[in-house]
Write a protein that holds these residues in place. Structure first.
Motif, PDB file in Angstrom:
ATOM      1  N   HIS A 166     -59.934  79.379  83.707  1.00  0.00           N
ATOM      2  CA  HIS A 166     -59.602  80.580  82.919  1.00  0.00           C
ATOM      3  C   HIS A 166     -60.835  81.427  82.619  1.00  0.00           C
ATOM      4  O   HIS A 166     -60.718  82.537  82.115  1.00  0.00           O
ATOM      5  CB  HIS A 166     -58.894  80.184  81.617  1.00  0.00           C
ATOM      6  N   ALA A 212     -60.909  73.733  66.349  1.00  0.00           N
ATOM      7  CA  ALA A 212     -62.269  73.968  66.848  1.00  0.00           C
ATOM      8  C   ALA A 212     -62.520  75.395  67.317  1.00  0.00           C
ATOM      9  O   ALA A 212     -63.678  75.779  67.499  1.00  0.00           O
ATOM     10  CB  ALA A 212     -62.572  72.991  67.992  1.00  0.00           C
ATOM     11  N   LYS A 213     -61.441  76.152  67.519  1.00  0.00           N
ATOM     12  CA  LYS A 213     -61.612  77.495  68.057  1.00  0.00           C
ATOM     13  C   LYS A 213     -60.579  78.445  67.459  1.00  0.00           C
ATOM     14  O   LYS A 213     -59.514  78.012  67.022  1.00  0.00           O
ATOM     15  CB  LYS A 213     -61.438  77.493  69.592  1.00  0.00           C
ATOM     16  N   ALA A 245     -58.063  75.254  81.706  1.00  0.00           N
ATOM     17  CA  ALA A 245     -58.232  76.095  80.514  1.00  0.00           C
ATOM     18  C   ALA A 245     -58.938  75.298  79.413  1.00  0.00           C
ATOM     19  O   ALA A 245     -59.589  74.290  79.681  1.00  0.00           O
ATOM     20  CB  ALA A 245     -56.876  76.607  80.039  1.00  0.00           C
ATOM     21  N   VAL A 280     -57.786  86.963  76.653  1.00  0.00           N
ATOM     22  CA  VAL A 280     -58.018  86.657  75.236  1.00  0.00           C
ATOM     23  C   VAL A 280     -59.481  86.278  75.047  1.00  0.00           C
ATOM     24  O   VAL A 280     -60.174  85.928  76.005  1.00  0.00           O
ATOM     25  CB  VAL A 280     -57.105  85.507  74.717  1.00  0.00           C
ATOM     26  N   VAL A 330     -58.510  82.094  68.593  1.00  0.00           N
ATOM     27  CA  VAL A 330     -58.150  82.860  69.788  1.00  0.00           C
ATOM     28  C   VAL A 330     -57.742  84.263  69.344  1.00  0.00           C
ATOM     29  O   VAL A 330     -56.934  84.420  68.420  1.00  0.00           O
ATOM     30  CB  VAL A 330     -56.991  82.179  70.548  1.00  0.00           C
ATOM     31  N   GLU A 383     -61.504  73.794  77.000  1.00  0.00           N
ATOM     32  CA  GLU A 383     -62.963  73.621  77.035  1.00  0.00           C
ATOM     33  C   GLU A 383     -63.344  72.284  77.653  1.00  0.00           C
ATOM     34  O   GLU A 383     -62.528  71.358  77.703  1.00  0.00           O
ATOM     35  CB  GLU A 383     -63.533  73.710  75.613  1.00  0.00           C
ATOM     36  N   VAL A 425     -53.485  82.158  79.216  1.00  0.00           N
ATOM     37  CA  VAL A 425     -52.535  81.304  79.944  1.00  0.00           C
ATOM     38  C   VAL A 425     -51.470  80.791  78.996  1.00  0.00           C
ATOM     39  O   VAL A 425     -51.633  80.819  77.767  1.00  0.00           O
ATOM     40  CB  VAL A 425     -53.235  80.074  80.586  1.00  0.00           C
ATOM     41  N   ILE A 478     -50.318  77.467  77.944  1.00  0.00           N
ATOM     42  CA  ILE A 478     -50.864  76.110  78.036  1.00  0.00           C
ATOM     43  C   ILE A 478     -49.768  75.113  78.406  1.00  0.00           C
ATOM     44  O   ILE A 478     -48.686  75.116  77.798  1.00  0.00           O
ATOM     45  CB  ILE A 478     -51.526  75.719  76.694  1.00  0.00           C
ATOM     46  N   TYR A 492     -54.392  82.900  66.942  1.00  0.00           N
ATOM     47  CA  TYR A 492     -54.280  81.464  66.655  1.00  0.00           C
ATOM     48  C   TYR A 492     -55.597  80.973  66.074  1.00  0.00           C
ATOM     49  O   TYR A 492     -56.661  81.416  66.484  1.00  0.00           O
ATOM     50  CB  TYR A 492     -53.971  80.732  67.971  1.00  0.00           C
ATOM     51  N   LYS A 518     -58.973  84.216  80.778  1.00  0.00           N
ATOM     52  CA  LYS A 518     -57.622  84.626  81.153  1.00  0.00           C
ATOM     53  C   LYS A 518     -56.639  83.975  80.205  1.00  0.00           C
ATOM     54  O   LYS A 518     -56.729  82.772  79.944  1.00  0.00           O
ATOM     55  CB  LYS A 518     -57.318  84.187  82.582  1.00  0.00           C
ATOM     56  N   GLY A 554     -57.196  77.227  65.663  1.00  0.00           N
ATOM     57  CA  GLY A 554     -57.077  75.790  65.859  1.00  0.00           C
ATOM     58  C   GLY A 554     -58.143  75.051  65.090  1.00  0.00           C
ATOM     59  O   GLY A 554     -58.787  75.627  64.203  1.00  0.00           O
ATOM     60  N   LYS A 608     -49.045  67.098  74.058  1.00  0.00           N
ATOM     61  CA  LYS A 608     -49.732  67.875  73.017  1.00  0.00           C
ATOM     62  C   LYS A 608     -48.724  68.234  71.937  1.00  0.00           C
ATOM     63  O   LYS A 608     -47.982  69.201  72.076  1.00  0.00           O
ATOM     64  CB  LYS A 608     -50.299  69.165  73.618  1.00  0.00           C
TER      65      LYS A 608
END
Ligand code: ADP
Ligand code: UDP
Length: 235
Positions: free
Chosen positions: A69, A12-13, A191, A24, A15, A193, A84, A86, A8, A82, A10, A123
């Protein structure tokens, strides 16, 4: 730990998968967006700051009984967590009126609230993360009553712990957003940030913004502010 394919990307990050299906790697970028994606830019060094700060805060919260996580920091920008599922809720806690709360309710920014508040947004980018209540979350099957109870309890616990911790660095915690996830056995853990991207931090003496509002509102000085928060908390 072997870094495998990107799962993934996103705002800002990123994965990445690992050779362990239950773990992950998150990789923090300097990219910043605001105004529901209308404003795009970068905040130099942000990824490093958010990675290190979030890890530090999650470790501290875990010691105080909030499961997270977090597993291990791998580099300046990468952390093993970890994996998860979401829970698709943005869980927002507020101590002081600001941002969308001030706009929606006509309460001047900076007004202390009589008690901390909790709200949920669904979300969902397509529908712009709409504000919902917990009945909506139940009705849509986003979470069970038991999960919502657990998430609410942890959110207020995080608020108490973080508010006291940050005040020790002369920072007022105005509000923040959390995300929670389910481990394979259904356990709920904190989870995503906790960083100046997801919290409002105000200098407790001057009231200066030490967070993403500097970028969102074109106030300037965001790079310095992120470094300042890291310097205060991590020395
Ligand atoms: P966005 O998806 O809003 O653009 P990011 O750029 O921060 O946000 O992307 C990180 C993504 O990873 C988010 O969708 C977040 O919900 C998800 N995520 C955070 N922690 C975990 C985790 N432990 N396991 C799986 N996904 C996670
Ligand atoms: N927040 C976030 N991601 C979002 C929306 C909000 O991390 O998509 C955080 C934001 O940093 C602030 C808190 O949640 O600390 C409350 O934000 P608010 O609802 O006031 O929204 P905004 O004014 O940022 O639109």
């Amino acid at each position: 730990m072997e870094k495998r394919e990107q799962l993934y990307e996103g705002k800002a990050k990123k994965v990445f998968a690992t050779d362990d299906p239950n773990l992950v790697i998150v990789d923090y970028k300097d990219d910043a967006t605001a105004g529901d994606g209308a404003k795009k830019g970068t905040i130099r060094g942000k990824g490093v700051v958010n990675n290190k700060l979030s890890n530090n805060l999650m470790k501290m919260l875990a010691e105080k009984g909030v499961p997270t996580h977090y597993v291990q920091e791998l580099s300046d920008r990468e952390t093993l967590v970890k994996k998860v599922e979401i829970v698709p809720l943005e869980v927002i806690v507020r101590n002081v009126a600001a941002g969308s709360f001030s706009k929606r309710l006509g309460v001047p920014e900076g007004t202390p609230l009589n008690c901390p508040t909790l709200e949920f947004s669904y979300k969902n980018d397509e529908y712009h993360d709409p504000l919902i209540n917990h009945y909506h979350a139940l009705a849509l099957g986003l979470a069970t009553q038991e999960e919502i109870d657990t998430i609410s309890k942890y959110a207020f616990q995080v608020n108490d712990i973080l508010s006291a911790y940050l005040l020790g660095f002369n920072i007022r915690l105005i509000d923040f957003k959390l995300e929670f996830g389910r481990l394979p056995d259904g356990t709920i853990v904190l989870a995503d940030e906790i960083s100046p991207d997801t919290c409002r931090f105000w200098d407790a003496t001057t009231g200066a913004h030490l967070d993403k509002d500097l970028f969102r509102r074109d106030l300037g000085g965001e790079e310095e502010a992120y470094q300042e928060v890291m310097a205060r908390l991590l020395g």
